[in-house]
Design a protein around this motif. Structure first.
Motif, mmCIF file in Angstrom:
data_model
loop_
_atom_site.group_PDB
_atom_site.id
_atom_site.type_symbol
_atom_site.label_atom_id
_atom_site.label_comp_id
_atom_site.label_asym_id
_atom_site.label_seq_id
_atom_site.Cartn_x
_atom_site.Cartn_y
_atom_site.Cartn_z
ATOM 1 N N ASN A 98 0.814 -1.210 0.000
ATOM 2 C CA ASN A 98 0.000 0.000 0.000
ATOM 3 C C ASN A 98 0.847 1.259 0.000
ATOM 4 O O ASN A 98 0.428 2.286 -0.522
ATOM 5 C CB ASN A 98 -0.903 0.016 1.242
ATOM 6 C CG ASN A 98 -2.027 -0.983 1.127
ATOM 7 O OD1 ASN A 98 -2.305 -1.489 0.050
ATOM 8 N ND2 ASN A 98 -2.665 -1.274 2.245
ATOM 9 N N GLN A 99 2.013 1.164 0.593
ATOM 10 C CA GLN A 99 2.850 2.357 0.694
ATOM 11 C C GLN A 99 3.634 2.641 -0.584
ATOM 12 O O GLN A 99 4.239 3.692 -0.702
ATOM 13 C CB GLN A 99 3.812 2.213 1.870
ATOM 14 C CG GLN A 99 3.111 2.342 3.209
ATOM 15 C CD GLN A 99 4.055 2.339 4.371
ATOM 16 O OE1 GLN A 99 5.131 1.788 4.305
ATOM 17 N NE2 GLN A 99 3.647 2.953 5.459
ATOM 18 N N GLU A 181 -4.799 1.207 -2.663
ATOM 19 C CA GLU A 181 -4.535 0.482 -1.420
ATOM 20 C C GLU A 181 -5.507 -0.689 -1.281
ATOM 21 O O GLU A 181 -6.658 -0.596 -1.681
ATOM 22 C CB GLU A 181 -4.705 1.418 -0.215
ATOM 23 C CG GLU A 181 -3.645 2.484 -0.152
ATOM 24 C CD GLU A 181 -3.565 3.141 1.209
ATOM 25 O OE1 GLU A 181 -4.178 2.621 2.158
ATOM 26 O OE2 GLU A 181 -2.885 4.171 1.310
ATOM 27 N N TRP B 30 2.718 15.703 -16.551
ATOM 28 C CA TRP B 30 2.382 14.290 -16.737
ATOM 29 C C TRP B 30 1.355 13.842 -15.698
ATOM 30 O O TRP B 30 0.361 13.207 -16.005
ATOM 31 C CB TRP B 30 3.652 13.445 -16.608
ATOM 32 C CG TRP B 30 3.415 12.027 -16.963
ATOM 33 C CD1 TRP B 30 3.020 11.039 -16.119
ATOM 34 C CD2 TRP B 30 3.500 11.461 -18.254
ATOM 35 N NE1 TRP B 30 2.863 9.877 -16.804
ATOM 36 C CE2 TRP B 30 3.152 10.110 -18.123
ATOM 37 C CE3 TRP B 30 3.835 11.955 -19.514
ATOM 38 C CZ2 TRP B 30 3.134 9.241 -19.205
ATOM 39 C CZ3 TRP B 30 3.825 11.094 -20.586
ATOM 40 C CH2 TRP B 30 3.478 9.767 -20.431
ATOM 41 N N PHE B 34 -2.169 12.550 -17.018
ATOM 42 C CA PHE B 34 -2.250 11.095 -17.147
ATOM 43 C C PHE B 34 -2.487 10.380 -15.831
ATOM 44 O O PHE B 34 -3.275 9.454 -15.753
ATOM 45 C CB PHE B 34 -0.968 10.557 -17.790
ATOM 46 C CG PHE B 34 -0.867 10.912 -19.237
ATOM 47 C CD1 PHE B 34 -1.690 10.316 -20.164
ATOM 48 C CD2 PHE B 34 0.058 11.855 -19.656
ATOM 49 C CE1 PHE B 34 -1.596 10.658 -21.498
ATOM 50 C CE2 PHE B 34 0.150 12.192 -20.989
ATOM 51 C CZ PHE B 34 -0.675 11.599 -21.914
ATOM 52 N N GLN B 35 -1.724 10.768 -14.831
ATOM 53 C CA GLN B 35 -1.693 9.958 -13.621
ATOM 54 C C GLN B 35 -2.573 10.558 -12.529
ATOM 55 O O GLN B 35 -2.251 11.591 -11.965
ATOM 56 C CB GLN B 35 -0.247 9.882 -13.112
ATOM 57 C CG GLN B 35 -0.043 8.935 -11.980
ATOM 58 C CD GLN B 35 0.596 7.647 -12.439
ATOM 59 O OE1 GLN B 35 1.464 7.651 -13.296
ATOM 60 N NE2 GLN B 35 0.159 6.556 -11.877
ATOM 61 N N PRO B 36 -3.704 9.929 -12.224
ATOM 62 C CA PRO B 36 -4.530 10.468 -11.139
ATOM 63 C C PRO B 36 -3.869 10.228 -9.785
ATOM 64 O O PRO B 36 -3.332 9.154 -9.542
ATOM 65 C CB PRO B 36 -5.835 9.677 -11.263
ATOM 66 C CG PRO B 36 -5.462 8.429 -11.960
ATOM 67 C CD PRO B 36 -4.258 8.717 -12.803
ATOM 68 N N LYS B 38 -3.446 9.214 -6.036
ATOM 69 C CA LYS B 38 -4.179 8.262 -5.203
ATOM 70 C C LYS B 38 -3.577 8.211 -3.805
ATOM 71 O O LYS B 38 -2.850 7.280 -3.468
ATOM 72 C CB LYS B 38 -4.116 6.870 -5.829
ATOM 73 C CG LYS B 38 -4.974 6.756 -7.076
ATOM 74 C CD LYS B 38 -4.780 5.437 -7.732
ATOM 75 C CE LYS B 38 -5.546 5.373 -9.025
ATOM 76 N NZ LYS B 38 -5.255 4.179 -9.771
ATOM 77 N N PRO B 39 -3.870 9.224 -3.004
ATOM 78 C CA PRO B 39 -3.361 9.164 -1.638
ATOM 79 C C PRO B 39 -4.150 8.164 -0.804
ATOM 80 O O PRO B 39 -5.243 7.756 -1.190
ATOM 81 C CB PRO B 39 -3.562 10.594 -1.122
ATOM 82 C CG PRO B 39 -4.679 11.138 -1.935
ATOM 83 C CD PRO B 39 -4.705 10.405 -3.237
ATOM 84 N N GLY B 40 -3.584 7.752 0.302
ATOM 85 C CA GLY B 40 -4.257 6.795 1.177
ATOM 86 C C GLY B 40 -3.686 6.868 2.572
ATOM 87 O O GLY B 40 -2.661 7.514 2.797
ATOM 88 N N LYS B 43 -0.391 4.944 2.674
ATOM 89 C CA LYS B 43 0.581 5.565 1.792
ATOM 90 C C LYS B 43 1.138 6.840 2.390
ATOM 91 O O LYS B 43 2.315 7.151 2.236
ATOM 92 C CB LYS B 43 -0.091 5.874 0.455
ATOM 93 C CG LYS B 43 0.813 5.716 -0.736
ATOM 94 C CD LYS B 43 0.094 6.147 -1.967
ATOM 95 C CE LYS B 43 0.153 5.107 -3.041
ATOM 96 N NZ LYS B 43 -0.562 5.520 -4.234
ATOM 97 N N ASN B 44 0.288 7.578 3.096
ATOM 98 C CA ASN B 44 0.758 8.826 3.694
ATOM 99 C C ASN B 44 1.364 8.633 5.075
ATOM 100 O O ASN B 44 1.878 9.578 5.647
ATOM 101 C CB ASN B 44 -0.414 9.814 3.798
ATOM 102 C CG ASN B 44 -0.895 10.235 2.428
ATOM 103 O OD1 ASN B 44 -0.168 10.107 1.452
ATOM 104 N ND2 ASN B 44 -2.114 10.718 2.350
#
Lengths: 209, 124
Positions: A98-99, A181, B30, B34-36, B38-40, B43-44
């Motif tokens: 996920n990271q 994720e 870019w 193109f690239q949406p 996607k934080p989470g 991930k953060n």
């Protein structure tokens, strides 16, 4: 966007013979991506030894642009699940996945990472990492030889090369709706909860005659 | 008309700015087209080898701890001196034997002092 759709292959190869190289944004992008796949540096069991051998001078994964093993998931494109995934370890692996930033790819290396391998009947080994994260390439073997890992790497490169930037059949990671994720399993009384991600894990039904 | 002899400096500054800024702008464009993003949550989160981070990063160390370090250092050096002494023990003249005994006595005195001061009990 794709040049080969706007320009037919014959004309393209004709131009190439004259020394004019025509390419498209998508091909350039994928060419760059597939030749600099940075794996996440982690090994779980004996398959990791083969992975180390692959990275070392004799097999030399640097020939394929994958020698930059990153110690942080923030900089990694590829997760090589090299070895036995115990149930204790599985949540951490999903969390590491996920990271990682998109686009990210997973190679399940060896019998254990695919299915639990020789420990499939045991109580503490996850029966395949594809229960929780999407796997792109599976390598059988116990452990697979470095050549097998290199083959999987080349298969992944082929897969990356075919991903489209726009239009019909756009790559999954470029879609707004695709999640980045996956839910991290929790420790239950006897097993991980849930035992598999129901949205992800669809094992083929075995037909017995 | 000749350009100013320092004109090339302006070109250099321009190139020096363009060189790092252009890839950043390209990467931003870019991402924009193109690239949406996607934080989470994971991930953060702080990366700590895959596990959720525990506690605070700013821990306080007790200043009393330095005495342990000093005592450790002294006895560490002592052991380094003692090994060659023990190896060459039978061949040593009486003077060297007395010298090492004085050395040991001095350190032992230090240990007794530290013990008497209560430094060997763990500070809570």
């Amino acid at each position: 966007m794709r040049m080969s759709e706007a320009m037919d292959e014959g004309l393209r190869s004709e131009l190439q013979k004259q020394g004019i190289w025509v390419t498209s944004m998508q091909e350039l992008y994928n060419w760059g991506r597939k030749n600099s796949i940075w794996p996440l540096q982690f090994g779980l069991a004996c398959c990791a030894i083969e992975m180390i051998a692959t990275a070392a001078s004799r097999y030399d994964i640097a020939r394929f642009g994958g020698e930059v093993f990153r110690p942080s998931p923030r900089q990694a494109d590829l997760m090589i699940v090299a070895g036995t995934v115990t149930k204790k370890m599985a949540p951490q692996i999903v969390r590491l996945y996920n990271q990682m930033p998109d686009p990210k790819y997973v190679i399940a290396m060896g019998a254990c990472a695919i299915s639990g391998g020789p420990f499939k009947q045991g109580y503490n080994v996850l029966k395949g990492i594809d229960r929780y994260i999407p796997v792109d390439v599976y390598i059988p073997g116990c452990p697979p030889r470095p050549e097998a890992l290199l083959h999987a790497f080349m298969e992944l490169q082929r897969k990356i090369d075919e991903q489209k930037l726009t239009g019909q059949g756009k790559a999954e990671f470029l879609k707004e709706s695709t999640l980045s994720e996956y839910p991290v399993p929790e420790f239950g009384e006897h097993d991980l909860k849930p035992p598999a991600n129901p949205n992800l894990f669809h094992p083929p039904a075995i037909e017995r005659g | 008309m000749n350009p100013s002899p320092y004109f090339f400096l302006i070109i250099f500054i321009g190139v020096a700015l363009l060189f790092p800024v252009m890839p950043l702008v390209l990467a931003w464009l870019w991402r924009r087209f193109f690239q949406p993003p996607k934080p989470g949550v994971a991930k953060n989160a702080t990366y700590e080898c895959g596990v959720e981070s525990l506690g605070d990063a700013q821990i306080q160390f007790q200043s009393q701890f330095y005495l342990y370090c000093i005592i450790f250092l002294i006895f560490d050096v002592e052991s380094i001196f003692l090994v060659p002494f023990a190896v060459a023990f039978t061949a040593l003249p009486i003077g060297a034997f007395v010298a090492i005994l004085i050395f040991l006595l001095l350190l032992l005195e230090g240990l007794v002092w530290a013990w008497g001061k209560g430094l060997l009990t763990w500070a809570r």
